[in-house]
Structure formats: C-alpha cells, structure tokens
Design an enzyme around this catalytic site. Structure first.
Site, PDB file in Angstrom:
ATOM      1  NE  ARG A 234      49.833  51.994  27.558  1.00 47.66           N
ATOM      2  CZ  ARG A 234      50.571  52.827  28.195  1.00 47.66           C
ATOM      3  NH1 ARG A 234      50.117  53.012  29.514  1.00 47.66           N
ATOM      4  NH2 ARG A 234      51.605  53.377  27.732  1.00 47.66           N
TER       5      ARG A 234
ATOM      6  CG  LEU B 180      51.785  35.413  38.309  1.00 41.85           C
ATOM      7  CD1 LEU B 180      52.405  35.208  39.497  1.00 41.85           C
ATOM      8  CD2 LEU B 180      52.586  35.191  37.168  1.00 41.85           C
ATOM      9  CD  GLU B 181      46.778  33.402  39.845  1.00 45.24           C
ATOM     10  OE1 GLU B 181      47.403  33.055  40.693  1.00 45.24           O
ATOM     11  OE2 GLU B 181      46.350  34.409  39.603  1.00 45.24           O
TER      12      GLU B 181
ATOM     13  CD  GLU C 173      56.527  51.387  47.584  1.00 47.16           C
ATOM     14  OE1 GLU C 173      57.097  51.035  48.539  1.00 47.16           O
ATOM     15  OE2 GLU C 173      55.855  52.529  47.475  1.00 47.16           O
ATOM     16  CB  THR C 174      58.354  44.520  45.398  1.00 46.27           C
ATOM     17  OG1 THR C 174      57.136  43.894  44.968  1.00 46.27           O
ATOM     18  CG2 THR C 174      58.031  45.118  46.978  1.00 46.27           C
TER      19      THR C 174
ATOM     20  CB  CYS D 176      45.166  45.730  34.725  1.00 45.66           C
ATOM     21  SG  CYS D 176      46.157  47.225  34.945  1.00 45.66           S
ATOM     22  CB  VAL D 177      50.921  43.762  35.885  1.00 43.44           C
ATOM     23  CG1 VAL D 177      51.826  43.614  37.094  1.00 43.44           C
ATOM     24  CG2 VAL D 177      50.247  42.210  35.554  1.00 43.44           C
ATOM     25  CB  ILE D 178      49.514  48.867  38.412  1.00 40.58           C
ATOM     26  CG1 ILE D 178      48.461  49.044  37.502  1.00 40.58           C
ATOM     27  CG2 ILE D 178      50.261  50.184  38.576  1.00 40.58           C
ATOM     28  CD1 ILE D 178      47.315  49.824  38.154  1.00 40.58           C
TER      29      ILE D 178
ATOM     30  CG  HIS E 163      54.676  40.522  42.761  1.00 37.47           C
ATOM     31  ND1 HIS E 163      55.107  39.244  43.094  1.00 37.47           N
ATOM     32  CD2 HIS E 163      53.415  40.758  42.501  1.00 37.47           C
ATOM     33  CE1 HIS E 163      53.866  38.641  42.842  1.00 37.47           C
ATOM     34  NE2 HIS E 163      53.037  39.468  42.597  1.00 37.47           N
TER      35      HIS E 163
END
Length: 154
Positions: free
Chosen positions: A131, A61-62, A89-90, A84-86, A92
């Site tokens: 990746r 986000l930054e 459970e939410t 990298c965004v993994i 977010h």
C-alpha cells in the site's frame, strides 16, 4: 450543483498551495516510501518543492501533536499525516490506530484545515509494502483537492 464550476483538473491543481507533511519514524522504511510518494505526487500536481514542509516525529501517536503545532503556526493550505501501524500481538495496535486517527481528525476539525490521513494500518508488513506508494500518492491528491475545495467554499 455544489462544485459544478470546477473540473477535476482544477481540483487537483497544487499551484500556490503550501502543504505540510508530518511523518512518523516508526516503521521508517515504509513511512519513508509513503512520504516520498506523497511529495513526488504533490510536485506532479504543481505544488512547488519550496512549499512542502516535511517534519518527522517518533510514531503515529505523536503525529497529531505536530499537526496541531503546524495548524497553530498557520500558513498551510493542507497537511498530510504519514505513518504505519502494523498489528502486533497486543491491544496496543488498536490503541495507536484509534487514537492517532481521532487526533488527526480532531486537528482537522478544530482548525478547519484539510488533513490527508496516510497513517496506514495493516495486519502485516507485506500489506504495508503493498500500500505504501499508492497511499502516499492518494494522500497528496486528497490534500490538494480538499485545499482547493475549502478555498472554493470559503
């Protein structure tokens, strides 16, 4: 025909280009590999090491804010967003993926500056690891090709 006078090799010529990389530290083992693959490919494409600036920020986000600061500073032919965004459970995950991508795109359009988006979004760490190298290299190629394209079309 658009771009007919430039061959693929010319489009991937990084000589005389100045590139900025903004890397999210979150999931740093993966983002370090992404950034290293990107930097290595940029050098392979002819970008001088001294012409690659590399900055780290806390998370995906930054990244757009740092990209915007670099765009405002000027002097860059292209930028690269690395992160990298993994999935967790939410919700977010969706928020971070959507907002970081929208921010990267907005900066590119607002500043008429190519930005290769190498913020990978995956279901799990294994997919991210699979990746990380190719996506880093691909981002370098995109940055160089788009910088040359925008220079060509003026």
């Amino acid at each position: 025909m658009f771009g007919a006078d430039k061959g693929k090799a010319d489009k991937l010529d990084g000589k005389e280009l100045v590139i900025g990389i903004v890397q999210a530290r979150f999931n740093e083992a993966i983002t370090d590999t992404l950034a290293a693959a990107c930097r290595s490919e940029l050098i392979e494409l002819g970008v001088a090491e001294k012409d690659i600036d590399h900055y780290k920020v806390p998370g995906a986000l930054e990244v757009p804010v740092a990209l915007q600061a670099l765009a405002e500073k000027g002097g860059y032919d292209a930028l690269v967003a690395v992160g990298c965004v993994i999935r967790g459970e939410t919700y977010h995950f969706e928020l971070v993926c959507n907002e970081s991508a929208a921010g990267v795109t907005r900066v590119a359009l607002d500043y008429h500056l190519p930005i290769a988006n190498a913020i990978i979004t995956t279901e799990n760490e294994e997919q991210a690891i699979a990746r990380q190298v190719e996506k880093g290299k691909d981002a370098a190629r995109v940055a160089v090709e788009m910088a040359n394209l925008l220079d060509e079309v003026g």
